[in-house]
Design an enzyme around this catalytic site. Structure first.
Site, short mmCIF file in Angstrom:
data_model
loop_
_atom_site.label_atom_id
_atom_site.label_comp_id
_atom_site.label_asym_id
_atom_site.label_seq_id
_atom_site.Cartn_x
_atom_site.Cartn_y
_atom_site.Cartn_z
N CYS A 166 32.95 70.27 -35.88
CA CYS A 166 32.52 68.90 -35.56
C CYS A 166 31.73 68.30 -36.73
O CYS A 166 30.81 68.93 -37.26
CB CYS A 166 31.66 68.93 -34.30
SG CYS A 166 30.95 67.34 -33.84
N CYS B 23 28.97 61.56 -36.35
CA CYS B 23 30.34 61.02 -36.24
C CYS B 23 30.47 60.37 -34.87
O CYS B 23 30.17 60.99 -33.85
CB CYS B 23 31.35 62.15 -36.41
SG CYS B 23 33.09 61.62 -36.25
N ASP C 63 16.51 66.00 -25.01
CA ASP C 63 17.51 67.01 -25.34
C ASP C 63 17.06 68.08 -26.33
O ASP C 63 17.86 68.92 -26.71
CB ASP C 63 18.81 66.36 -25.81
CG ASP C 63 18.70 65.73 -27.20
OD1 ASP C 63 17.61 65.72 -27.77
OD2 ASP C 63 19.73 65.25 -27.70
N CYS D 135 44.37 60.07 -20.36
CA CYS D 135 43.91 59.59 -21.67
C CYS D 135 43.43 60.75 -22.53
O CYS D 135 42.73 61.65 -22.07
CB CYS D 135 42.79 58.58 -21.48
SG CYS D 135 42.09 57.97 -23.04
#
Length: 381
Positions: A223, A250, A143, A200
């Site tokens: 974030c 997180c 990535d 959900c």
């Protein structure tokens, strides 16, 4: 990784079965194949996200937009993309640590070796096998490259992009590292996975900083992973309390996903948490100088943020801890050489010992020349 062989066509089941077997032998838990042009909507979505500034200070996202948007722009010869996933599922619920306010919460993926190194070495092994078996040209990416791995992985059928924008797998929940092999081969593609999020919204509701403007959209600027890892400056006041004791990354939106009930603990030992990184004491971390920081996080991705940003994050956690016994350690950081550290030491002192902070403010302002640190003192005076 290149060979002199031109494009070849190899969509046979025998080759694909052998490729899957080789990938599993190399340590990958899931492997799928997708055509290079399988995500035509990606460029428009990326362009809109960048135009809204939701990438924050991650300038490389905009700089690599053209190459990132289409695999064939990154490498025009690409015909197929082999997408591989490696499970890094934890052996405990990472959210339990958030209640232990004297401890530091480090994201699950960063509690041992840097996954980039391990995944890339395994990718290269599979790629070498593919070259040897077919003579094809290949390139491998983790990535750090300008590849939109999550939409590509969803198109390949590894899972689907959940409302938290991360990949969700029916077999591994939200705990998959991704890597890809671009190749000139035309390999029989797999089918895309259906979205199983339904009604959900646990991941959206779990976010401490409301970083999701709406389902399937992330504003990185809000974030905690971005703030604690990518953001190089002072962390805005509105985010400090919600950060709690999260000092690196997180896991909240990942950990609450119902599909994690099917997840398994990582079989790769390098992804098992090092004991000293499971729940380190804030009191020990905040005292680190650069050498101690580098030694403690040797081999860990945490080391990439640098000591100063790391201590900035630790001081925010200390300010949220309610542990008055940590005040002497905060006082010791008021004279730190880094403005990032000094500023958050001021804030933490104001949270734990507001009277002490006010008493020091006037004298501190007379000697402090960094505007960010001065603002913290002025807030207390």
């Amino acid at each position: 990784m290149r060979t002199s062989t031109s494009d070849s066509k190899a969509g046979g089941r025998d080759l694909k079965a052998a490729l899957v077997a080789e990938a599993r032998e190399a340590g990958f838990d899931i492997i799928r194949v997708v055509r290079a042009d399988a995500v035509p909507e990606a460029p428009g979505r990326l362009r809109e996200w960048l135009a809204e500034g939701r990438h924050g200070s991650m300038g490389w996202m905009a700089e690599t937009e053209e190459r990132r948007a289409r695999p064939t722009t990154l490498w025009p010869d690409t015909r197929s993309i082999v997408v591989l996933g490696m499970n890094y599922g934890p052996d405990e619920n990472p959210l339990d640590l958030l209640e232990r306010r004297d401890r530091a919460a480090i994201s699950v993926y960063a509690r041992n070796r840097d996954y980039h190194d391990l995944v890339k070495s395994r990718l290269k092994r599979v790629a070498r096998w593919l070259v040897g078996a077919t003579g094809a040209d290949v390139k491998v990416f983790v990535d750090t490259a300008p590849v939109m791995e999550k939409p590509i992985a969803a198109a390949a059928g590894l899972g689907w992009q959940g409302k938290h924008t991360n990949l969700v797998s029916r077999e591994f929940g939200s705990w998959l590292f991704l890597g890809s092999i671009f190749t000139t081969l035309e390999i029989e593609p797999d089918e895309a996975h259906e979205d199983h999020c339904g009604a959900c919204r646990r991941c959206l509701d779990a976010c401490p900083t409301q970083a999701f403007p709406q389902p399937y959209q992330l504003d990185a600027r809000r974030c905690i992973s971005y703030l604690t890892i990518e953001h190089k400056g002072h962390i805005a006041l509105e985010f400090r309390k919600p950060m709690g004791n999260r000092i690196y990354g997180c896991d909240d939106c990942l950990a609450v996903c119902p599909w994690n009930k099917f997840a398994q603990q990582a079989r790769e030992s390098a992804f098992h948490a090092r004991e000293e990184l499971r729940a380190p004491l804030l009191a020990e971390l905040v005292a680190f100088d650069d050498a101690a920081f580098r030694a403690f996080f040797s081999g860990s991705p945490v080391k990439r943020v640098g000591r100063d940003r790391f201590i900035r994050n630790v001081l925010i956690a200390i300010g949220n801890s309610g542990e008055v016994a940590l005040v002497p350690l905060v006082l010791a950081r008021l004279g730190d050489g880094s403005p990032l550290v000094r500023a958050m030491a001021v804030w933490a002192l104001g949270e734990l010992a507001p009277g002490e902070a006010r008493n020091r403010a006037t004298d501190a302002l007379a000697h402090e020349d960094d505007e960010g640190v001065r603002e913290e003192w002025q807030r207390l005076s």
